[in-house]
Design a protein around this motif. Structure first.
Motif, short mmCIF file in Angstrom:
data_model
loop_
_atom_site.label_atom_id
_atom_site.label_comp_id
_atom_site.label_asym_id
_atom_site.label_seq_id
_atom_site.Cartn_x
_atom_site.Cartn_y
_atom_site.Cartn_z
N GLY A 1 0.85 -1.17 0.00
CA GLY A 1 0.00 0.00 0.00
C GLY A 1 0.90 1.23 0.00
O GLY A 1 2.12 1.12 0.08
N ILE A 2 0.30 2.40 -0.09
CA ILE A 2 1.10 3.62 -0.03
C ILE A 2 0.48 4.60 0.95
O ILE A 2 -0.74 4.64 1.14
CB ILE A 2 1.29 4.28 -1.41
CG1 ILE A 2 -0.07 4.69 -2.01
CG2 ILE A 2 2.03 3.35 -2.35
CD1 ILE A 2 0.07 5.49 -3.32
N ALA A 3 1.36 5.38 1.58
CA ALA A 3 0.92 6.42 2.52
C ALA A 3 1.49 7.76 2.07
O ALA A 3 2.61 7.83 1.54
CB ALA A 3 1.41 6.10 3.93
N VAL A 4 0.71 8.81 2.27
CA VAL A 4 1.12 10.16 1.89
C VAL A 4 0.77 11.11 3.02
O VAL A 4 0.11 10.72 3.99
CB VAL A 4 0.39 10.61 0.59
CG1 VAL A 4 0.81 9.75 -0.59
CG2 VAL A 4 -1.13 10.57 0.78
N GLN A 5 1.20 12.34 2.90
CA GLN A 5 0.79 13.33 3.88
C GLN A 5 -0.71 13.56 3.77
O GLN A 5 -1.32 13.40 2.71
CB GLN A 5 1.54 14.64 3.67
CG GLN A 5 3.00 14.59 4.07
CD GLN A 5 3.66 15.96 3.99
OE1 GLN A 5 3.31 16.79 3.15
NE2 GLN A 5 4.61 16.21 4.87
N ARG A 6 -1.32 13.93 4.90
CA ARG A 6 -2.77 14.13 4.92
C ARG A 6 -3.19 15.15 3.86
O ARG A 6 -2.57 16.20 3.70
CB ARG A 6 -3.22 14.60 6.32
CG ARG A 6 -4.73 14.70 6.47
CD ARG A 6 -5.09 15.02 7.90
NE ARG A 6 -4.73 13.91 8.79
CZ ARG A 6 -4.64 14.03 10.12
NH1 ARG A 6 -4.84 15.20 10.68
NH2 ARG A 6 -4.34 12.97 10.85
N GLY A 7 -4.25 14.78 3.13
CA GLY A 7 -4.72 15.63 2.05
C GLY A 7 -4.09 15.29 0.71
O GLY A 7 -4.51 15.80 -0.32
N ASN A 8 -3.06 14.44 0.73
CA ASN A 8 -2.38 13.98 -0.48
C ASN A 8 -1.99 15.16 -1.38
O ASN A 8 -2.43 15.26 -2.54
CB ASN A 8 -3.27 13.00 -1.26
CG ASN A 8 -2.49 12.18 -2.28
OD1 ASN A 8 -1.28 12.36 -2.46
ND2 ASN A 8 -3.18 11.27 -2.94
N ASP B 1 7.78 12.08 -0.43
CA ASP B 1 6.42 12.38 -0.87
C ASP B 1 5.46 11.22 -0.63
O ASP B 1 4.25 11.44 -0.48
CB ASP B 1 6.43 12.72 -2.37
CG ASP B 1 7.32 13.89 -2.70
OD1 ASP B 1 7.13 14.97 -2.09
OD2 ASP B 1 8.23 13.74 -3.54
N VAL B 2 6.00 10.01 -0.64
CA VAL B 2 5.15 8.83 -0.50
C VAL B 2 5.96 7.71 0.14
O VAL B 2 7.15 7.54 -0.14
CB VAL B 2 4.58 8.38 -1.87
CG1 VAL B 2 5.67 8.15 -2.88
CG2 VAL B 2 3.68 7.16 -1.72
N ALA B 3 5.31 6.96 1.02
CA ALA B 3 5.92 5.78 1.63
C ALA B 3 5.22 4.55 1.07
O ALA B 3 3.99 4.45 1.11
CB ALA B 3 5.78 5.82 3.15
N MET B 4 6.01 3.63 0.55
CA MET B 4 5.46 2.39 0.01
C MET B 4 5.76 1.28 1.00
O MET B 4 6.91 0.94 1.25
CB MET B 4 6.07 2.08 -1.36
CG MET B 4 5.43 0.90 -2.06
SD MET B 4 6.17 0.66 -3.70
CE MET B 4 5.18 -0.72 -4.30
N VAL C 1 -0.94 11.86 8.33
CA VAL C 1 -0.65 10.86 7.29
C VAL C 1 -1.94 10.16 6.92
O VAL C 1 -2.84 9.99 7.76
CB VAL C 1 0.38 9.83 7.82
CG1 VAL C 1 0.51 8.65 6.87
CG2 VAL C 1 1.73 10.48 8.05
N GLU C 2 -2.07 9.74 5.68
CA GLU C 2 -3.23 8.95 5.26
C GLU C 2 -2.82 7.87 4.28
O GLU C 2 -1.81 8.00 3.58
CB GLU C 2 -4.31 9.84 4.64
CG GLU C 2 -3.92 10.48 3.32
CD GLU C 2 -5.03 11.36 2.77
OE1 GLU C 2 -5.49 11.08 1.63
OE2 GLU C 2 -5.42 12.34 3.46
#
Length: 291
Positions: A143-150, A205-208, A226-227
């Motif tokens: 999955g991937i995670a990004v900062q809130r609001g992407n 920018d993104v965590a995989m 984070v979301e």
């Protein structure tokens, strides 16, 4: 002799026709009583040595699979609990634990400082060249995670182009991302905590990561900015069975561990363990990935 044979056939028929239902626990009690006669004779004696001398299990700081509980200073996680059960069923009483960076687990195993990698791994060609894998335990994917609001509007694999992407060093995601030449930066981490810290700070920018790990992090840190990107569709290569690794020479021990894993999958024990860490029975078996 003929009469004895007839009596045995009659007894067997009676046992097959009985309506008595044996529970998993009663079946296990019978197996436990026979532990003294259990044999795994691949010829290398590794299982016998494990019973007589004990084993060392190696893990990484990789929650919720494996981690050290800061409050109790003890090891815990889905895979840790699975292997506490495996050791019990195999009659291995002496168990030592070691924790190392994720990408140091295979070198630790090959150097003889550990006997089993307990933090689960995807079975890949590069890994198959150096270690042997057990039977599967459960199924999971990325999955991937990004900062809130992407803010970077990252929703799929193609959106990684020109972005700073972070993942765990030595993981299947590391292997997949290293094949790309269009990333602004690929940052590698030895722990998930460091990876999420950099994401929060805007250094990536993104965590995989494994989807279940992202979910557990968000559950434990509900106020973190984070979301998880819910519409991210992973590639089929990002999914696979969780397995564990041993030296290729330790055939007996691998056979023993694999049998124990198969048994706890069959009797419901594995299901109850992984449920404590956010997995469901869907994670016990392969499910198709639709792109």
């Amino acid at each position: 002799m003929r009469m004895a044979t007839l009596m045995l056939v009659s007894l067997a028929a009676g046992l097959l026709s009985t309506s008595t239902v044996f529970t998993a626990s009663s079946a296990w009690a019978a197996d436990e009583a026979a532990l003294g006669n259990m044999r795994f004779d691949g010829g290398d004696g590794s299982y016998k040595r494990a019973v007589e001398n004990g084993v060392t299990f190696v893990i990484a700081a990789d929650p919720p699979s494996t981690f050290r509980d800061n409050k109790t200073n003890s090891f815990d996680g889905a895979d840790v609990r699975i292997f506490r059960e495996v050791a019990k069923r195999l009659g291995i009483a002496k168990v030592n634990w070691d924790i190392v960076p994720f990408d140091a687990m295979i070198p630790t195993l090959l150097a003889g400082r550990a006997d089993v990698i307990v933090d689960n791994l995807h079975e890949t060609e590069p890994r198959l060249r150096v270690v042997a894998f057990t039977s599967p335990a459960y199924w999971y994917g990325s999955g991937i995670a990004v900062q809130r609001g992407n803010p970077a509007k990252i929703h799929d694999w193609a959106n990684f182009a020109g972005r700073r992407v972070g993942t765990l060093r030595g993981s299947i995601n590391h292997q997949l991302l290293s094949e790309r030449n269009d990333l602004k930066e690929l940052k590698l981490y030895t722990s998930s905590e460091a990876e999420y810290s950099d994401l929060i700070a805007g250094r990536i920018d993104v965590a995989m990561e494994d989807d279940i790990k992202i979910g557990q992090f968000l559950k434990q840190h509900p106020t973190a900015p984070v979301e998880r990107v819910l519409d991210y569709k992973p590639q089929p290569r990002e999914y696979g069975y969780a397995r564990y690794a041993l030296r290729k020479s330790d055939v007996d021990l691998n056979n023993a561990v694999s049998r124990a894993l198969d048994e706890i999958r069959a009797d419901g024990t594995l299901s109850s363990i992984i449920a404590q860490f956010g997995y469901t029975d869907r994670n016990l078996w392969y499910f198709p990935v639709k792109n």
